[in-house]
Design an enzyme around this catalytic site. Structure first.
Site, mmCIF file in Angstrom:
data_model
loop_
_atom_site.group_PDB
_atom_site.id
_atom_site.type_symbol
_atom_site.label_atom_id
_atom_site.label_comp_id
_atom_site.label_asym_id
_atom_site.label_seq_id
_atom_site.Cartn_x
_atom_site.Cartn_y
_atom_site.Cartn_z
ATOM 1 N N LYS A 144 19.236 -37.835 56.799
ATOM 2 C CA LYS A 144 17.853 -37.298 56.781
ATOM 3 C C LYS A 144 17.661 -36.147 56.057
ATOM 4 O O LYS A 144 17.892 -35.166 56.820
ATOM 5 C CB LYS A 144 17.230 -37.534 58.081
ATOM 6 C CG LYS A 144 15.808 -38.134 58.122
ATOM 7 C CD LYS A 144 14.807 -37.174 57.091
ATOM 8 C CE LYS A 144 14.382 -35.858 57.950
ATOM 9 N NZ LYS A 144 13.428 -35.108 57.071
ATOM 10 N N GLU A 155 12.624 -14.969 62.907
ATOM 11 C CA GLU A 155 13.170 -15.292 61.673
ATOM 12 C C GLU A 155 12.193 -15.330 60.596
ATOM 13 O O GLU A 155 11.209 -16.179 60.751
ATOM 14 C CB GLU A 155 13.938 -16.585 61.721
ATOM 15 C CG GLU A 155 15.143 -16.861 60.890
ATOM 16 C CD GLU A 155 15.678 -18.289 60.725
ATOM 17 O OE1 GLU A 155 15.061 -19.071 61.463
ATOM 18 O OE2 GLU A 155 16.531 -18.558 60.335
HETATM 19 P P1 NAP Z 1 13.218 -27.188 60.664
HETATM 20 O O1 NAP Z 1 11.641 -27.681 60.605
HETATM 21 O O2 NAP Z 1 13.796 -27.571 61.880
HETATM 22 O O3 NAP Z 1 13.719 -29.078 59.735
HETATM 23 C C1 NAP Z 1 15.276 -29.093 59.833
HETATM 24 C C2 NAP Z 1 15.365 -30.701 59.627
HETATM 25 O O4 NAP Z 1 14.789 -31.442 60.609
HETATM 26 C C3 NAP Z 1 14.419 -31.313 58.530
HETATM 27 O O5 NAP Z 1 15.090 -32.358 57.757
HETATM 28 C C4 NAP Z 1 13.211 -31.680 59.063
HETATM 29 O O6 NAP Z 1 12.628 -32.792 58.428
HETATM 30 C C5 NAP Z 1 13.806 -32.127 60.462
HETATM 31 N N1 NAP Z 1 12.948 -32.308 61.380
HETATM 32 C C6 NAP Z 1 11.900 -31.713 61.864
HETATM 33 N N2 NAP Z 1 11.235 -32.194 63.011
HETATM 34 C C7 NAP Z 1 11.833 -33.195 63.390
HETATM 35 C C8 NAP Z 1 12.048 -33.994 64.553
HETATM 36 N N3 NAP Z 1 11.120 -33.993 65.583
HETATM 37 N N4 NAP Z 1 13.094 -34.669 64.753
HETATM 38 C C9 NAP Z 1 14.226 -34.982 63.788
HETATM 39 N N5 NAP Z 1 14.166 -34.022 62.906
HETATM 40 C C10 NAP Z 1 13.185 -33.333 62.563
HETATM 41 O O7 NAP Z 1 13.814 -26.413 59.682
HETATM 42 P P2 NAP Z 1 13.703 -25.993 58.215
HETATM 43 O O8 NAP Z 1 12.276 -25.093 58.232
HETATM 44 O O9 NAP Z 1 13.604 -27.108 57.227
HETATM 45 O O10 NAP Z 1 14.641 -25.090 57.921
HETATM 46 C C11 NAP Z 1 14.594 -23.529 58.397
HETATM 47 C C12 NAP Z 1 15.481 -23.459 59.453
HETATM 48 O O11 NAP Z 1 16.846 -24.248 59.362
HETATM 49 C C13 NAP Z 1 15.654 -21.811 59.749
HETATM 50 O O12 NAP Z 1 15.385 -21.820 61.110
HETATM 51 C C14 NAP Z 1 17.138 -21.748 59.540
HETATM 52 O O13 NAP Z 1 17.496 -20.733 59.687
HETATM 53 C C15 NAP Z 1 17.709 -23.076 59.719
HETATM 54 N N6 NAP Z 1 19.056 -23.181 59.079
HETATM 55 C C16 NAP Z 1 20.331 -23.061 59.553
HETATM 56 C C17 NAP Z 1 21.388 -23.155 58.979
HETATM 57 C C18 NAP Z 1 22.632 -22.973 59.883
HETATM 58 O O14 NAP Z 1 23.704 -23.392 59.228
HETATM 59 N N7 NAP Z 1 22.779 -22.513 60.974
HETATM 60 C C19 NAP Z 1 21.260 -23.343 57.561
HETATM 61 C C20 NAP Z 1 20.166 -23.622 56.943
HETATM 62 C C21 NAP Z 1 18.970 -23.381 57.731
HETATM 63 P P3 NAP Z 1 11.203 -32.271 57.648
HETATM 64 O O15 NAP Z 1 11.651 -30.967 57.004
HETATM 65 O O16 NAP Z 1 11.483 -33.380 56.508
HETATM 66 O O17 NAP Z 1 9.956 -32.269 58.158
#
Ligand code: NAP
Ligand code: MG
Length: 478
Positions: free
Chosen positions: A172, A380
């Protein structure tokens, strides 16, 4: 409208609803995605189940899996321009960054292709008359929830490792960044991946994402994203005792001692905060500098930041747009908070006049004397904002480095080898770079966090242990 990709076929979403896809460079809608839900996830999980547990994917020899992964790597390289353009448009990545991401996803599949037939267990000396051996077996069906900041790279590291270990995958992606992954799934089918080995369902996190986290029939979840959603995923998985890998956020320090080689350090420090417009989990977002060198380092870093240009992906400037409007609001909120707190803005880049006003552009900014407990030092930002503070000595540097909830990556800059090593051991972090900074590092290097940055490791060979279950077999032969 795009479709899901299930069982090697494009499959229309069951709801018939769509999600608009924006180009971050101009904020305009240029495509529509299928808005997936739990029903679409159920189909994808069923397809993956068929492929595993005695299905076509699970019957392949590891060597054959490796050959398929290798073919996919080559196919990605053969479609390098197409994937690069998709990623530029979908994510607003400047040409250089989009090209690097395409090269990286090919490299992940190349790396994991070579690993498929090298994951083996052990024999264990035991009581006379017994033979004991261990096997690394796939979990079965693995779910992969991917964020928007590096869709191709994170897909490569997560799905590449899971497939190599013999799992069938349901992915996903984030709704903001799906297009390149749907294309890679088609390439995989054309390479001869068996039906159901690799499935993608697009949609919102709270619908398709939650559907995947809650799905009956998955055996492991790899989640990369925010700490907030990571908690939701882990809670859902806990109700079914599913193993989870959580790759979450960071507030990674760049620690500069007065003896550091600044000619080497400064360009790397600046790149580590502006790469992908700061939307990088392992961005070096805190600059900790020994007091005697503080103003000198601020001056050198500030000079470079002042010279940075921000603009549309196609202009390929130093920094591209942020992913969407609310991400820009978030970053600007941190900047206005810093202003209200009278923090010192040392330097700021500029937005190219050609950049459309409807795009999502943030200026790279260096802010000094940020108190350790300020939001800017703790949260962050996920934008090109570098927060600087000074430290007295090595112990103070360790204290500040460890003074956030995160622990993903750290950089240490010193010409004193012993000190570099002591810092590397004292900093609570999944990766430490001494006199360099990889922002996540190479494909070969195990990656993951401690504390609220998550647990489990992806990348490198280490990832294969997480994507497998160790089974111990005891034979009594007399
Ligand atoms: P996010 O809001 O947590 O979303 C990540 C993924 O989870 C997306 O595919 C999102 O879908 C999905 N998601 C959201 N709510 C969900 C739920 N209730 N149940 C299941 N899936 C759900 O994070 P983001 O804003 O996309 O990415 C930024 C964050 O990712 C930052 O905190 C960054 O540090 C972290 N990150 C970490 C790494 C690592 O390797 N440690 C790498 C890259 C990014 P939708 O976006 O389609 O809603
Ligand atoms: Mg997009």
């Amino acid at each position: 409208m795009t479709t899901h990709f299930i069982n090697n076929e494009r499959v229309a979403g069951s709801s018939g609803e769509s999600i608009p896809v924006l180009d971050p460079s101009d904020g305009q809608v240029f495509a529509h995605l299928a808005r997936g839900n739990a029903e679409d996830i159920r189909k994808a999980v069923a397809a993956a189940r068929e492929a595993t547990d005695g299905g076509a994917w699970s019957r392949l020899a590891p060597m054959q899996r490796g050959r398929l992964l290798h073919k996919l790597s080559e196919s990605i390289l053969a479609h390098h321009d197409e994937l690069t353009h998709l990623e530029m448009r979908d994510c607003g990545k400047p040409v250089k960054q989009a090209k690097a991401d395409t090269t990286a996803v090919a490299r992940y599949f190349e790396y994991y292709a070579g690993a498929c037939d090298k994951l083996h267990g052990d024999t264990i000396p035991y009581t006379p008359g017994f033979a004991v051996m261990t096997f690394y077996e796939p979990h079965g069906v693995t779910g992969h929830i991917i964020p928007w900041n590096y869709p191709m790279q994170i897909f490569g590291r997560s799905v590449g490792g899971a497939l190599a270990a013999g799992n069938a995958c349901v992915v996903k992606p984030a709704e903001d960044a799906c297009l390149s992954l749907l294309r890679i799934a088609e390439l995989a089918a054309a390479c001869g991946f068996p039906d159901g080995a690799l499935n993608i369902v697009t949609g919102y996190g709270h619908e398709a994402g939650q559907g995947l986290a809650d799905a009956v029939g998955i055996d492991h979840i790899s989640f990369t994203g925010s700490a907030r959603v990571g908690t939701i995923i882990a809670q859902s998985a806990a109700t079914r005792h599913l193993p989870v890998t959580l790759e979450l956020g960071g507030k990674s320090p760049q620690i500069v001692f007065a003896d550091a080689d600044l000619d080497e350090a400064v360009p790397v420090i600046v790149n580590a905060i502006i790469q992908n417009a700061g939307q990088t989990c392992s961005a070096g977002s805190r600059l900790l500098v020994e007091a005697s060198a503080y103003e000198r380092v601020l001056e050198a870093v500030g000079q470079r930041i002042n010279a940075l240009k921000v603009g549309p992906a196609a202009m390929d400037l130093d920094v591209g747009p942020l992913i969407r409007a609310n991400q820009l609001e978030r970053v600007n909120g941190f900047l206005s908070g810093a202003k209200a707190a009278n923090l010192r803005t040392i330097a700021q880049g500029s937005i190219a006049t050609e950049a459309p006003a409807t795009g999502f552009y943030a200026k790279p900014t260096l802010i000094a004397d940020v108190p350790v407990d300020a939001k800017l030092a703790q949260d962050e930002v996920f934008g090109p904002v570098l927060s600087a503070m000074s430290f007295k000595d090595e112990a103070d540097a360790v204290r500040l480095a460890n003074a956030t909830e995160y622990g993903l990556v750290a950089g240490v800059w010193t010409e004193n080898g012993g000190r570099g090593m002591r810092m590397a051991r004292a900093v609570k972090s999944g990766q430490v770079f001494i006199n360099n900074y990889g922002a996540g590092g190479g494909v070969e290097l195990p990656f993951g966090g401690v504390k609220s940055s998550g647990y489990g490791r992806e990348k490198g060979f280490e990832a294969l242990y997480g994507f497998s279950v160790l089974k111990t077999v005891v034979v009594k032969h007399g």
